[in-house]
Design an enzyme around this catalytic site. Structure first.
Site, PDB file in Angstrom:
ATOM      1  CG  ASP A 241      -2.001  -1.031   1.151  1.00 31.26           C
ATOM      2  OD1 ASP A 241      -2.220  -1.577   0.050  1.00 31.26           O
ATOM      3  OD2 ASP A 241      -2.615  -1.323   2.190  1.00 31.26           O
ATOM      4  CG  ASP A 254      -1.454  -3.779   4.800  1.00 39.20           C
ATOM      5  OD1 ASP A 254      -1.652  -3.406   3.629  1.00 39.20           O
ATOM      6  OD2 ASP A 254      -1.854  -4.869   5.238  1.00 39.20           O
ATOM      7  CE  LYS A 256      -4.519  -5.459   5.514  1.00 35.36           C
ATOM      8  NZ  LYS A 256      -4.641  -6.170   4.215  1.00 35.36           N
TER       9      LYS A 256
END
Length: 344
Positions: A241, A254, A256
């Site tokens: 990412d 990352d 989420k």
């Protein structure tokens, strides 16, 4: 014998929650009733939690002359303390062994300075090429534990019962699209221009973006966004990412999304393994001249409540790296076994 059992029961009631802390006055007992002191008007059960122990109190008050038996005492214990649990507690799994083949997470050939040989004004965005090399996501999916598979299947079946087959398919599709839009909005925010198209401006108003605002304030020096990584030695690929500095430390970040709170890193399941897999790949990928030692998992919420950041320092990354190598070895073994069973 019956009198001793009843005296024992009275003593237990006097020590039960809701009874006064001071010792109960001395009691004088007869064969048919319980007399507390000289004042017969005092209710010995006045300080007992009537709601919690109503069944037990009613049983004692209505059957003072009844003989106590072992069976009746067991029944009263069940009312006081609940039923005896006969089920065995789940056994803890043994410690995972060490990987058979060790490969370092960090590269000794690269510097550790977050500013080394990289221009943060131009983030890398390397496209992911279609290849036969497995992705990090595929490896993790193919090596899920039986416990993970059980809970995943149970959640799926519960959702299907509530939504139906078509409703569940629509639900999962919407979750995927929301996550994709969230990442697209973050990519625009973290890009050097920081501009969105007019048609995409509504993405900034989503609850997910509001959720990560306090995290974005600590993010700077973006090095890569939606960029592919390739570990040439261990043979896996992935699409990370973001790589950026979080509170001054260069991390693989990352992003989420979640509808339920995940305040602890253990709530993120295999996400730490995914992050360290990217860390290891980027540190040994010739397309990247810098080295990453930390990871960050950010869990954003649809309702806009503050996202939970889970920071992974170099030591924690090393611990998860060993677990990732085990999963990678397990995947390799499964692939070899499947290939050996295929007809020529």
């Amino acid at each position: 014998m019956e009198m001793k059992a009843f005296q024992s029961l009275c003593r237990r009631l006097s020590r039960s929650p809701g009874s006064p802390a001071e010792p109960a006055p001395s009691a004088a007992f007869s064969a048919s009733s319980c007399s507390w002191g000289r004042k017969k008007t005092v209710n010995p059960y006045g300080n007992v939690d009537q709601g919690k122990y109503s069944d037990l109190v009613q049983s004692v008050l209505s059957s003072r002359a009844r003989a106590q038996t072992p069976e009746s005492l067991f029944e009263e214990d069940a009312l006081l303390y609940g039923p005896v649990s006969k089920g065995k507690p789940p056994e803890r799994g043994g410690e995972a062994g060490a990987p058979q083949s060790w490969f370092p997470l960090f590269s000794p050939e690269r510097g550790l300075s977050p500013h080394a040989a990289s221009d943060p004004a131009i983030p890398l965005k390397i496209p992911l090429q279609r290849t036969v090399i497995p992705s990090v996501t595929r490896i993790l999916q193919q090596t899920m534990t039986s416990e993970q598979l059980f809970y995943l299947e149970r959640w799926k079946q519960r959702m299907i019962l509530e939504l139906g087959e078509d409703g569940f398919a629509e639900y999962t599709s919407n979750i995927f699209l929301q996550g994709k839009r969230f990442h697209k909005a973050l990519e625009s925010i973290l890009s050097p221009q920081g501009n969105l198209k007019e048609s995409d401006e509504n993405l900034l108003e989503s609850g997910y973006i509001e959720s990560v605002q306090h995290i974005l304030k600590d993010v700077s020096g973006v090095r890569a966004v939606e960029s592919a990584v390739h570990h040439e030695t261990l043979k896996y690929v992935g699409l990370l990412d973001c790589v950026a500095e979080y509170q001054g430390k260069l991390c693989v970040i990352d992003w989420k999304t979640s509808e339920k709170p995940k305040p602890f890193i253990r709530n993120t399941f295999d996400n730490p393994l995914q992050v360290v897999a990217y860390v290891g790949a980027i540190n040994h990928d010739a397309n990247y001249s810098f080295q990453v030692q930390c990871g960050l998992i950010v869990v954003a919420y649809k309702d806009g409540s503050p996202a939970h950041p889970h920071f992974m320092d170099a030591e924690l990354c090393s611990q998860y790296w060993a677990k990732w190598l085990l999963r990678l070895e397990e995947y390799t073994k499964k692939e070899k076994k499947q290939n050996s069973q295929k007809p020529d």
